[in-house]
Design an enzyme around this catalytic site. Structure first.
Site, PDB file in Angstrom:
ATOM      1  CE1 TYR A  68      56.217  60.983  95.107  1.00 33.94           C
ATOM      2  CE2 TYR A  68      54.162  60.544  93.983  1.00 33.94           C
ATOM      3  CZ  TYR A  68      54.943  60.486  95.115  1.00 33.94           C
ATOM      4  OH  TYR A  68      54.440  59.904  96.260  1.00 33.94           O
ATOM      5  N   PRO A 214      52.847  48.610  98.896  1.00 34.66           N
ATOM      6  CG  PRO A 214      51.015  48.160  97.533  1.00 34.66           C
ATOM      7  CD  PRO A 214      52.117  49.143  97.745  1.00 34.66           C
ATOM      8  CG  LEU A 215      53.636  44.672  95.969  1.00 38.08           C
ATOM      9  CD1 LEU A 215      53.955  44.722  94.492  1.00 38.08           C
ATOM     10  CD2 LEU A 215      52.803  43.463  96.305  1.00 38.08           C
ATOM     11  N   GLY A 216      56.104  45.245 100.221  1.00 38.88           N
ATOM     12  CA  GLY A 216      57.340  45.110 100.994  1.00 38.88           C
ATOM     13  C   GLY A 216      57.539  43.678 101.455  1.00 38.88           C
TER      14      GLY A 216
HETATM   15  N1  LIG Z   1      53.360  59.126 100.633  1.00 39.45           N
HETATM   16  C1  LIG Z   1      54.558  58.674 100.395  1.00 39.45           C
HETATM   17  O1  LIG Z   1      55.534  59.015 101.066  1.00 39.45           O
HETATM   18  C2  LIG Z   1      54.752  57.721  99.267  1.00 39.45           C
HETATM   19  C3  LIG Z   1      55.948  57.010  99.131  1.00 39.45           C
HETATM   20  C4  LIG Z   1      56.073  56.114  98.079  1.00 39.45           C
HETATM   21  C5  LIG Z   1      55.027  55.947  97.184  1.00 39.45           C
HETATM   22  N2  LIG Z   1      53.875  56.674  97.341  1.00 39.45           N
HETATM   23  C6  LIG Z   1      52.721  56.516  96.425  1.00 39.45           C
HETATM   24  O2  LIG Z   1      52.345  55.160  96.458  1.00 39.45           O
HETATM   25  C7  LIG Z   1      52.321  54.624  95.124  1.00 39.45           C
HETATM   26  C8  LIG Z   1      52.700  53.168  95.199  1.00 39.45           C
HETATM   27  O3  LIG Z   1      53.957  53.017  95.853  1.00 39.45           O
HETATM   28  P1  LIG Z   1      55.242  52.370  95.161  1.00 39.45           P
HETATM   29  O4  LIG Z   1      55.227  52.679  93.706  1.00 39.45           O
HETATM   30  O5  LIG Z   1      56.406  52.761  95.953  1.00 39.45           O
HETATM   31  O6  LIG Z   1      55.043  50.874  95.443  1.00 39.45           O
HETATM   32  P2  LIG Z   1      54.214  49.677  94.801  1.00 39.45           P
HETATM   33  O7  LIG Z   1      53.005  50.187  94.112  1.00 39.45           O
HETATM   34  O8  LIG Z   1      54.068  48.689  95.877  1.00 39.45           O
HETATM   35  O9  LIG Z   1      55.253  49.051  93.818  1.00 39.45           O
HETATM   36  C9  LIG Z   1      55.624  49.577  92.620  1.00 39.45           C
HETATM   37  C10 LIG Z   1      56.632  48.612  92.003  1.00 39.45           C
HETATM   38  O10 LIG Z   1      56.019  47.378  91.762  1.00 39.45           O
HETATM   39  C11 LIG Z   1      56.072  47.062  90.393  1.00 39.45           C
HETATM   40  N3  LIG Z   1      54.753  46.517  90.025  1.00 39.45           N
HETATM   41  C12 LIG Z   1      53.560  47.147  90.042  1.00 39.45           C
HETATM   42  N4  LIG Z   1      52.576  46.322  89.635  1.00 39.45           N
HETATM   43  C13 LIG Z   1      53.177  45.146  89.365  1.00 39.45           C
HETATM   44  C14 LIG Z   1      52.706  43.900  88.878  1.00 39.45           C
HETATM   45  N5  LIG Z   1      51.411  43.705  88.611  1.00 39.45           N
HETATM   46  N6  LIG Z   1      53.586  42.910  88.711  1.00 39.45           N
HETATM   47  C15 LIG Z   1      54.903  43.082  88.974  1.00 39.45           C
HETATM   48  N7  LIG Z   1      55.418  44.243  89.422  1.00 39.45           N
HETATM   49  C16 LIG Z   1      54.564  45.257  89.605  1.00 39.45           C
HETATM   50  C17 LIG Z   1      56.391  48.340  89.666  1.00 39.45           C
HETATM   51  O11 LIG Z   1      57.233  48.109  88.572  1.00 39.45           O
HETATM   52  P3  LIG Z   1      56.716  48.296  87.035  1.00 39.45           P
HETATM   53  O12 LIG Z   1      56.737  49.751  86.755  1.00 39.45           O
HETATM   54  O13 LIG Z   1      57.709  47.533  86.256  1.00 39.45           O
HETATM   55  O14 LIG Z   1      55.343  47.700  86.979  1.00 39.45           O
HETATM   56  C18 LIG Z   1      57.148  49.125  90.707  1.00 39.45           C
HETATM   57  O15 LIG Z   1      58.523  48.866  90.645  1.00 39.45           O
HETATM   58  C19 LIG Z   1      53.298  55.517  94.356  1.00 39.45           C
HETATM   59  O16 LIG Z   1      53.053  55.514  92.975  1.00 39.45           O
HETATM   60  C20 LIG Z   1      53.033  56.866  94.972  1.00 39.45           C
HETATM   61  O17 LIG Z   1      51.901  57.461  94.358  1.00 39.45           O
HETATM   62  C21 LIG Z   1      53.734  57.532  98.367  1.00 39.45           C
END
Ligand SMILES: NC(=O)c1ccc[n+]([C@@H]2O[C@H](COP(=O)([O-])OP(=O)(O)OC[C@H]3O[C@@H](n4cnc5c(N)ncnc54)[C@H](OP(=O)(O)O)[C@@H]3O)[C@@H](O)[C@H]2O)c1
Length: 292
Positions: A68, A214-216
């Site tokens: 990252y 989690p928000l797909g």
């Molecule tokens: N193992 C893997 O291959 C893998 C792949 C992807 C991710 N990950 C891990 O999983 C974590 C979560 O995944 P992700 O970041 O892809 O997805 P996520 O947590 O589902 O979504 C993040 C997105 O949602 C927005 N968001 C978060 N909280 C919000 C809220 N309360 N209201 C509105 N928008 C909100 C964020 O934007 P803002 O910044 O504007 O809030 C960001 O664009 C990552 O940080 C990483 O540690 C792992």
């Protein structure tokens, strides 16, 4: 927002490998980097502030990876939080590299994983990494060879607990023949259920399941989510998180954000209780979408 809304303990706790207990709602530190998970954040102070606020609000599980940034997320964690408060668990990963914005390349060779663990130890300023996750199996490398390397690093005291990401049940079973696996991190959400059977397997075997992204939410998902969010006086994100927390006691969501406001909203989801009907409606979204 009152203290009850902020209280992360309402999410409950989960044991990682019977060794470490953490709250069942963590923080994903991927979004703290620059655009495309590449380079430093545009606002460093803000990124450091999100991490400090997360810990202040009792988050004790932070997910990151060497890729990252690359390196940026781990460096920010150390800069914001070192010396770490007692009980804070940092789970990092290796084996999937970031050569440029939005690009991924595999390397889970034993030599690379060894270098990756040394690099994470240095950047995180740790003597031992609490949870180390193989980021993804490398198609060009024997899966057993990658896991055996992590098992050796555990024996050498550089890793406390070994975990996997982006794997099938078969991978988990093969890995468990080599070393105990404490968590599995796969893409998952109420409308994204490909890994349901892995969640069930993890539940049966006392392995934590860490859902990423989690928000797909597609169109159908959005309609159902918005309607329940309105009834609950909550945000759609909070409803999606509440569904995950209810799906299984081994679920450990790690919503990622670069904003303190969103972080606080996400933590408040721990106090949201869906009715049985709401839970069923959300659980049925993927089948509903498929039938349209
Ligand atoms: N193992 C893997 O291959 C893998 C792949 C992807 C991710 N990950 C891990 O999983 C974590 C979560 O995944 P992700 O970041 O892809 O997805 P996520 O947590 O589902 O979504 C993040 C997105 O949602 C927005 N968001 C978060 N909280 C919000 C809220 N309360 N209201 C509105 N928008 C909100 C964020 O934007 P803002 O910044 O504007 O809030 C960001 O664009 C990552 O940080 C990483 O540690 C792992």
């Amino acid at each position: 927002m009152n203290n009850k809304e902020h209280s992360i303990s309402l999410a409950g706790d989960i044991s990682l490998g019977g060794e470490i207990s953490v709250h069942r709602l963590g923080f994903g530190a991927m979004r703290l980097t620059g655009e495309g998970i590449w380079g430093p954040p545009t606002d460093r102070k803000r990124a450091l502030g999100v991490l400090r606020r997360a810990v202040e609000l009792d988050i004790n599980f932070i997910d990151t990876a060497d890729s990252y940034g690359p390196h940026v997320s781990e460096e920010l964690i150390a800069e914001a939080l070192f010396p770490y408060p007692a009980g804070l668990v940092i789970a990092t990963k290796g084996g999937w590299n970031r050569p440029g914005p939005n690009q991924w390349t595999h390397d889970a060779t034993p030599a690379h994983l060894r270098r990756a663990v040394e690099g994470s130890l240095k950047r995180l300023r740790l003597d031992r990494i609490d949870v180390y996750q193989l980021h993804i199996p490398d198609p060009a490398v024997s899966f057993e060879a990658s896991v055996e390397t992590l098992a050796q690093l555990r024996n050498e005291g550089k890793i406390r607990l070994v975990a996997l990401s982006n794997v099938t049940q078969e991978h988990v079973e093969r890995a468990r023949k080599i070393v105990p696996i404490v968590s599995v991190q796969n893409r998952y959400g109420f409308a994204d259920r490909e890994w349901d059977y892995v969640v069930d397997y993890c539940e049966r075997n006392g392995i934590a399941f860490i859902p990423w992204y989690p928000l797909g939410a597609g169109k159908v998902a959005g309609e159902v989510l918005n309607q329940i969010a309105e009834t609950q006086h909550a945000s759609p994100t909070q409803v999606a998180l509440a569904w995950l927390l209810r799906r299984s006691p081994i679920m450990l969501p790690i919503p990622g954000t670069s904003s303190v406001e969103h972080l606080e909203q996400n933590i408040a989801a721990a106090s949201l209780r869906l009715t049985d009907e709401e839970y069923r409606k959300l659980s049925g979204v993927s089948a509903l979408a498929a039938s349209r």
